[in-house]
Design an enzyme around this catalytic site. Sequence first.
Site, PDB file in Angstrom:
ATOM      1  N   GLU A 120       0.793  -1.152  -0.341  1.00  0.00           N
ATOM      2  CA  GLU A 120       0.240   0.250  -0.246  1.00  0.00           C
ATOM      3  C   GLU A 120       0.349   1.403  -0.338  1.00  0.00           C
ATOM      4  O   GLU A 120       0.795   2.298   0.416  1.00  0.00           O
ATOM      5  CB  GLU A 120      -0.871  -0.401   1.098  1.00  0.00           C
ATOM      6  CG  GLU A 120      -2.168  -0.866   1.302  1.00  0.00           C
ATOM      7  CD  GLU A 120      -3.032  -1.219   2.515  1.00  0.00           C
ATOM      8  OE1 GLU A 120      -3.557  -0.618   3.193  1.00  0.00           O
ATOM      9  OE2 GLU A 120      -3.830  -2.031   2.259  1.00  0.00           O
ATOM     10  N   ASN A 160       1.808  -4.813  -3.209  1.00  0.00           N
ATOM     11  CA  ASN A 160       0.401  -5.726  -2.732  1.00  0.00           C
ATOM     12  C   ASN A 160      -0.377  -4.548  -2.514  1.00  0.00           C
ATOM     13  O   ASN A 160      -0.047  -3.435  -1.803  1.00  0.00           O
ATOM     14  CB  ASN A 160       0.117  -6.802  -0.896  1.00  0.00           C
ATOM     15  CG  ASN A 160      -1.103  -7.219  -1.401  1.00  0.00           C
ATOM     16  OD1 ASN A 160      -1.362  -7.875  -2.848  1.00  0.00           O
ATOM     17  ND2 ASN A 160      -0.986  -7.143  -0.357  1.00  0.00           N
ATOM     18  N   HIS A 196     -10.479  -6.610  -1.834  1.00  0.00           N
ATOM     19  CA  HIS A 196     -11.415  -6.207  -1.395  1.00  0.00           C
ATOM     20  C   HIS A 196     -12.761  -5.907  -1.688  1.00  0.00           C
ATOM     21  O   HIS A 196     -13.109  -4.196  -1.813  1.00  0.00           O
ATOM     22  CB  HIS A 196     -10.834  -5.197   0.045  1.00  0.00           C
ATOM     23  CG  HIS A 196     -10.125  -6.507   0.470  1.00  0.00           C
ATOM     24  ND1 HIS A 196     -10.164  -7.250   1.328  1.00  0.00           N
ATOM     25  CD2 HIS A 196      -8.634  -5.801   1.279  1.00  0.00           C
ATOM     26  CE1 HIS A 196      -9.193  -7.522   2.067  1.00  0.00           C
ATOM     27  NE2 HIS A 196      -7.485  -6.343   2.140  1.00  0.00           N
ATOM     28  N   GLU A 225      -6.218 -10.618  -0.892  1.00  0.00           N
ATOM     29  CA  GLU A 225      -7.210 -10.994   0.219  1.00  0.00           C
ATOM     30  C   GLU A 225      -8.651 -10.981  -0.170  1.00  0.00           C
ATOM     31  O   GLU A 225      -8.979 -10.205   0.275  1.00  0.00           O
ATOM     32  CB  GLU A 225      -6.820  -9.479   0.551  1.00  0.00           C
ATOM     33  CG  GLU A 225      -4.840  -8.654   1.316  1.00  0.00           C
ATOM     34  CD  GLU A 225      -4.273  -8.136   1.616  1.00  0.00           C
ATOM     35  OE1 GLU A 225      -5.676  -7.483   2.307  1.00  0.00           O
ATOM     36  OE2 GLU A 225      -3.412  -7.779   1.701  1.00  0.00           O
ATOM     37  N   ASP A 227     -12.188 -10.781  -0.349  1.00  0.00           N
ATOM     38  CA  ASP A 227     -13.286 -10.914   0.464  1.00  0.00           C
ATOM     39  C   ASP A 227     -14.429 -10.492  -0.718  1.00  0.00           C
ATOM     40  O   ASP A 227     -14.009  -8.964  -1.131  1.00  0.00           O
ATOM     41  CB  ASP A 227     -13.180 -10.758   1.934  1.00  0.00           C
ATOM     42  CG  ASP A 227     -12.546  -8.984   2.364  1.00  0.00           C
ATOM     43  OD1 ASP A 227     -12.425  -8.549   1.594  1.00  0.00           O
ATOM     44  OD2 ASP A 227     -12.207  -9.283   3.564  1.00  0.00           O
TER      45      ASP A 227
END
Length: 315
Positions: A120, A160, A196, A225, A227
Amino acid sequence: MAVGVGQFESQSSLRYSPQATALQQTVAREFNLLVAENVMKPQYLHPEENRYFWEDADYLVSFAKRHGMAIHGHTLVWHQALPAWMQHYSGNWDGMLKEHISTVVSRYSADIASWDVVNEAFLDDGTPRDSVWQQHVPDYIAKAFYYANQSDPDGEWYYNDYNLEGMPKKLDAVLAMANGLRQRQIGMTGIGFQMHIDRYWPSLESIRTAFEKTVAAGLKVRISELDIRMNVNGDEAQLSAQLAAIQQQRYHDIITTYLQTVPAEYRGGISFWGVSDKYSWVPAYYQHADWPLLFDDHLQRKAAWHGVYEALRAQ
């Protein structure tokens, strides 16, 4: 699958949760790669300048090896989850960065084949994030990848970030950064798309385009990651059968898009960010109920699980 291990995350921990045995059984049965949700972040792994805390991370490595699972390391450099001493460091920042990366990567080089080296570092508009790393080590991204490569020449190294699949300017900035590393002959394996996402955003077309651009740049693609939020407006009291069916299809479409768009040699893998809806980060962050993962509060497979399974089986 990202898993909790530490005592500070005791409700979802493979070690300390009241349902630890059930969690361990579910994770070992359903998945073949583990990511530490927290315990390999600097705050927990390197709590004091001259002290590392290896116990939880070692437990995860041991658990994975015992069950024939691979491990992806997360994360070496991030602007969050930093110990206080690192945030307020007054010494040689470059040397401190090198020491941390070299120590961690070297310890696990025999067991962890891939790492999120930097996490990030860009804002959604593609500009660099102002962080303690940016302030004290202006070339910290390149240096972090260089130090990681030095510590384990056989490792796989990822950048990432979130929203890369839906924010073209952000992805373009990351790809430009990766190209700059390549020109300097600093190894970077691929990009982790956190994913996400929610039931509406981003579109499959946007996701496909982002994956295609990354592959065209010669970089591997990890869904790192994943979801899927379903209660975007906070007006749903439960995961209805209709919502569950929508989530099942959304998961199916995401996995299918990845497998159809990213050639096998460019696939870095797919990781889901948590096991059970009950302990997902999403409800606490958005302050209302949600059900973003593949297993319900009782570790039972949801319709979403079947969406992933059918997409994988079709390939």
